[in-house]
Design a protein around this motif. Structure first.
Motif, mmCIF file in Angstrom:
data_model
loop_
_atom_site.group_PDB
_atom_site.id
_atom_site.type_symbol
_atom_site.label_atom_id
_atom_site.label_comp_id
_atom_site.label_asym_id
_atom_site.label_seq_id
_atom_site.Cartn_x
_atom_site.Cartn_y
_atom_site.Cartn_z
ATOM 1 N N LEU A 164 0.927 -1.291 -0.078
ATOM 2 C CA LEU A 164 0.066 -0.033 -0.104
ATOM 3 C C LEU A 164 0.845 1.262 0.136
ATOM 4 N N TRP A 165 2.022 1.280 0.912
ATOM 5 C CA TRP A 165 2.753 2.607 0.809
ATOM 6 C C TRP A 165 3.375 2.928 -0.241
ATOM 7 N N GLU A 166 3.848 1.819 -1.055
ATOM 8 C CA GLU A 166 4.541 2.099 -2.299
ATOM 9 C C GLU A 166 3.747 2.192 -3.329
ATOM 10 N N GLN A 167 2.412 1.869 -3.317
ATOM 11 C CA GLN A 167 1.628 2.522 -4.322
ATOM 12 C C GLN A 167 1.119 3.769 -3.975
ATOM 13 N N ALA A 168 1.157 4.269 -2.714
ATOM 14 C CA ALA A 168 0.805 5.538 -2.537
ATOM 15 C C ALA A 168 2.074 6.490 -2.702
ATOM 16 N N LEU A 169 3.188 5.933 -2.712
ATOM 17 C CA LEU A 169 4.386 6.727 -3.204
ATOM 18 C C LEU A 169 4.291 7.096 -4.610
ATOM 19 N N PHE A 170 4.114 5.864 -5.108
ATOM 20 C CA PHE A 170 4.092 6.464 -6.818
ATOM 21 C C PHE A 170 2.889 7.029 -7.088
ATOM 22 N N HIS A 171 1.914 7.186 -6.622
ATOM 23 C CA HIS A 171 0.810 7.821 -7.116
ATOM 24 C C HIS A 171 1.070 9.566 -6.663
ATOM 25 N N TYR A 172 1.636 9.641 -5.643
ATOM 26 C CA TYR A 172 2.159 10.963 -5.216
ATOM 27 C C TYR A 172 3.181 11.472 -6.012
ATOM 28 N N LEU A 173 4.252 10.678 -6.498
ATOM 29 C CA LEU A 173 5.318 11.138 -7.214
ATOM 30 C C LEU A 173 4.935 11.333 -8.874
ATOM 31 N N PHE A 174 4.380 10.470 -9.341
ATOM 32 C CA PHE A 174 4.083 10.420 -10.739
ATOM 33 C C PHE A 174 2.485 10.826 -11.254
ATOM 34 N N ASP A 175 1.612 10.864 -10.068
ATOM 35 C CA ASP A 175 0.388 10.811 -10.620
ATOM 36 C C ASP A 175 -0.501 11.928 -10.053
ATOM 37 N N GLY A 176 0.212 12.838 -9.489
ATOM 38 C CA GLY A 176 -0.466 14.029 -8.600
ATOM 39 C C GLY A 176 -1.042 13.702 -7.290
ATOM 40 N N GLY A 177 -0.562 12.435 -6.701
ATOM 41 C CA GLY A 177 -1.457 12.056 -5.740
ATOM 42 C C GLY A 177 -1.269 12.947 -4.222
#
Length: 54
Positions: free
Chosen positions: A18-31
């Motif tokens: 979950l935290w890896e998905q959230a990090l990716f979303h934050y860094l690359f998808d404007g999460g």
């Protein structure tokens, strides 16, 4: 060698925790940084509980 962001996204969402998905979303998808923070807090609490049980 080129890196495909779409392939990376698919890999992270299929295999990441979950935290890896959230990090990716934050860094690359404007999460949201708040979502990332909340995910990390959940893991921190789980780690602390596991250490306390030892």
């Amino acid at each position: 060698m080129r890196v495909s962001i779409d392939k990376a996204r698919n890999f992270v969402y299929a295999n990441g925790v979950l935290w890896e998905q959230a990090l990716f979303h934050y860094l690359f998808d404007g999460g949201s940084i708040e979502r990332l923070y909340q995910c990390l807090l959940c893991y921190k609490k789980a780690w602390l509980e596991a250490l306390a049980a030892v």
